[in-house]
Design a protein around this motif. Structure first.
Motif, short mmCIF file in Angstrom:
data_model
loop_
_atom_site.label_atom_id
_atom_site.label_comp_id
_atom_site.label_asym_id
_atom_site.label_seq_id
_atom_site.Cartn_x
_atom_site.Cartn_y
_atom_site.Cartn_z
N LEU A 50 0.82 -1.20 0.00
CA LEU A 50 0.00 0.00 0.00
C LEU A 50 0.86 1.26 0.00
O LEU A 50 0.51 2.25 -0.63
N TRP A 51 1.98 1.23 0.69
CA TRP A 51 2.88 2.38 0.75
C TRP A 51 3.46 2.69 -0.63
O TRP A 51 3.62 3.84 -1.01
N HIS A 52 3.77 1.64 -1.40
CA HIS A 52 4.37 1.82 -2.72
C HIS A 52 3.33 2.01 -3.83
O HIS A 52 3.69 2.13 -4.99
N GLY A 53 2.07 2.00 -3.49
CA GLY A 53 1.02 2.29 -4.46
C GLY A 53 0.77 1.17 -5.46
O GLY A 53 0.85 1.38 -6.66
N THR A 54 0.45 0.01 -4.96
CA THR A 54 0.20 -1.14 -5.83
C THR A 54 -1.08 -0.97 -6.64
O THR A 54 -2.00 -0.26 -6.24
N HIS A 55 -1.13 -1.62 -7.79
CA HIS A 55 -2.36 -1.66 -8.58
C HIS A 55 -3.35 -2.65 -7.98
O HIS A 55 -4.53 -2.59 -8.28
N ARG A 56 -2.87 -3.55 -7.17
CA ARG A 56 -3.71 -4.58 -6.53
C ARG A 56 -4.06 -4.15 -5.11
O ARG A 56 -3.83 -4.87 -4.15
N ARG A 57 -4.63 -2.99 -5.00
CA ARG A 57 -4.96 -2.41 -3.69
C ARG A 57 -5.95 -3.28 -2.92
O ARG A 57 -5.81 -3.48 -1.71
N GLY A 58 -6.94 -3.83 -3.60
CA GLY A 58 -7.92 -4.69 -2.94
C GLY A 58 -7.29 -5.93 -2.35
O GLY A 58 -7.62 -6.35 -1.24
N ARG A 59 -6.36 -6.52 -3.08
CA ARG A 59 -5.69 -7.71 -2.59
C ARG A 59 -4.80 -7.37 -1.39
O ARG A 59 -4.69 -8.15 -0.45
N ALA A 60 -4.17 -6.20 -1.42
CA ALA A 60 -3.35 -5.77 -0.28
C ALA A 60 -4.22 -5.53 0.95
O ALA A 60 -3.84 -5.90 2.06
N LEU A 61 -5.38 -4.94 0.76
CA LEU A 61 -6.28 -4.72 1.88
C LEU A 61 -6.82 -6.03 2.44
O LEU A 61 -6.98 -6.18 3.66
N LEU A 62 -7.09 -6.99 1.56
CA LEU A 62 -7.50 -8.31 2.02
C LEU A 62 -6.37 -8.98 2.81
O LEU A 62 -6.62 -9.63 3.83
N GLY A 63 -5.14 -8.84 2.34
CA GLY A 63 -4.00 -9.39 3.06
C GLY A 63 -3.84 -8.75 4.43
O GLY A 63 -3.54 -9.43 5.42
N LEU A 64 -4.06 -7.45 4.50
CA LEU A 64 -4.00 -6.74 5.78
C LEU A 64 -5.09 -7.25 6.72
O LEU A 64 -4.82 -7.54 7.90
N GLY A 65 -6.29 -7.38 6.22
CA GLY A 65 -7.40 -7.89 7.03
C GLY A 65 -7.18 -9.32 7.49
O GLY A 65 -7.45 -9.67 8.64
N LEU A 66 -6.66 -10.15 6.59
CA LEU A 66 -6.39 -11.54 6.96
C LEU A 66 -5.25 -11.65 7.97
O LEU A 66 -5.28 -12.50 8.85
#
Length: 88
Positions: A50-66
Protein backbone atom coordinates in the motif's frame (compact mmCIF):
# COMPACT_ATOMS: atom_id res chain seq x y z
CA UNK A 1 25.18 -2.73 -28.91
CA UNK A 2 22.71 -3.36 -26.06
CA UNK A 3 22.69 -6.77 -24.45
CA UNK A 4 19.59 -6.13 -22.37
CA UNK A 5 16.15 -4.92 -23.35
CA UNK A 6 15.24 -1.39 -22.30
CA UNK A 7 13.14 -1.19 -19.14
CA UNK A 8 9.56 -0.28 -19.93
CA UNK A 9 8.06 -0.75 -16.48
CA UNK A 10 9.28 0.20 -13.06
CA UNK A 11 10.31 -2.80 -10.97
CA UNK A 12 9.09 -1.05 -7.82
CA UNK A 13 5.48 -1.26 -8.95
CA UNK A 14 5.87 -4.91 -9.91
CA UNK A 15 7.40 -5.58 -6.48
CA UNK A 16 4.48 -3.82 -4.80
CA UNK A 17 2.01 -5.96 -6.76
CA UNK A 18 3.90 -9.08 -5.72
CA UNK A 19 3.88 -7.97 -2.09
CA UNK A 20 0.10 -7.50 -2.27
CA UNK A 21 -0.42 -11.01 -3.62
CA UNK A 22 2.04 -12.52 -1.12
CA UNK A 23 0.27 -10.71 1.72
CA UNK A 24 -3.07 -12.16 0.67
CA UNK A 25 -1.72 -15.71 0.31
CA UNK A 26 0.21 -15.65 3.59
CA UNK A 27 -2.74 -14.14 5.44
CA UNK A 28 -5.04 -16.83 4.11
CA UNK A 29 -2.56 -19.58 4.94
CA UNK A 30 -2.02 -18.08 8.38
CA UNK A 31 -5.62 -18.77 9.32
CA UNK A 32 -4.77 -22.47 9.23
CA UNK A 33 -1.14 -22.79 10.33
CA UNK A 34 1.61 -20.67 11.91
CA UNK A 35 -0.62 -17.66 12.47
CA UNK A 36 1.81 -16.19 15.00
CA UNK A 37 4.42 -15.93 12.20
CA UNK A 38 2.38 -15.50 9.03
CA UNK A 39 -0.02 -12.90 10.44
CA UNK A 40 2.60 -10.21 11.10
CA UNK A 41 4.36 -10.99 7.81
CA UNK A 42 1.07 -10.55 5.93
CA UNK A 43 0.45 -7.24 7.70
CA UNK A 44 3.95 -6.02 6.88
CA UNK A 45 3.75 -7.00 3.21
CA UNK A 46 0.34 -5.36 2.87
CA UNK A 47 1.68 -2.17 4.41
CA UNK A 48 4.64 -2.16 2.01
CA UNK A 49 2.38 -2.78 -0.99
CA UNK A 50 0.00 0.00 0.00
CA UNK A 51 2.88 2.38 0.75
CA UNK A 52 4.37 1.82 -2.72
CA UNK A 53 1.02 2.29 -4.46
CA UNK A 54 0.20 -1.14 -5.83
CA UNK A 55 -2.36 -1.66 -8.58
CA UNK A 56 -3.71 -4.58 -6.53
CA UNK A 57 -4.96 -2.41 -3.69
CA UNK A 58 -7.92 -4.69 -2.94
CA UNK A 59 -5.69 -7.71 -2.59
CA UNK A 60 -3.35 -5.77 -0.28
CA UNK A 61 -6.28 -4.72 1.88
CA UNK A 62 -7.50 -8.31 2.02
CA UNK A 63 -4.00 -9.39 3.06
CA UNK A 64 -4.00 -6.74 5.78
CA UNK A 65 -7.40 -7.89 7.03
CA UNK A 66 -6.39 -11.54 6.96
CA UNK A 67 -3.16 -10.79 8.81
CA UNK A 68 -5.13 -9.04 11.54
CA UNK A 69 -7.62 -11.94 11.58
CA UNK A 70 -4.68 -14.36 12.03
CA UNK A 71 -3.67 -12.56 15.20
CA UNK A 72 -7.25 -12.36 16.44
CA UNK A 73 -7.71 -16.10 15.89
CA UNK A 74 -4.49 -16.72 17.80
CA UNK A 75 -5.69 -14.57 20.72
CA UNK A 76 -9.08 -16.30 20.75
CA UNK A 77 -7.56 -19.77 20.84
CA UNK A 78 -5.04 -18.69 23.47
CA UNK A 79 -7.95 -17.65 25.70
CA UNK A 80 -9.60 -21.05 25.28
CA UNK A 81 -6.54 -23.34 25.50
CA UNK A 82 -4.18 -21.14 27.53
CA UNK A 83 -1.35 -22.02 25.15
CA UNK A 84 0.80 -20.00 22.77
CA UNK A 85 -0.22 -22.01 19.69
CA UNK A 86 -3.13 -24.00 18.48
CA UNK A 87 -3.72 -26.95 16.15
CA UNK A 88 -6.48 -29.05 14.68
Amino acid sequence: MHLTAPATRSTGLRDADGAAVASFVLGLLGLLVLNVVLGPIAIGLAAVALWHGTHRRGRALLGLGLGIADLLVLVAFMQVDHTVSWGF
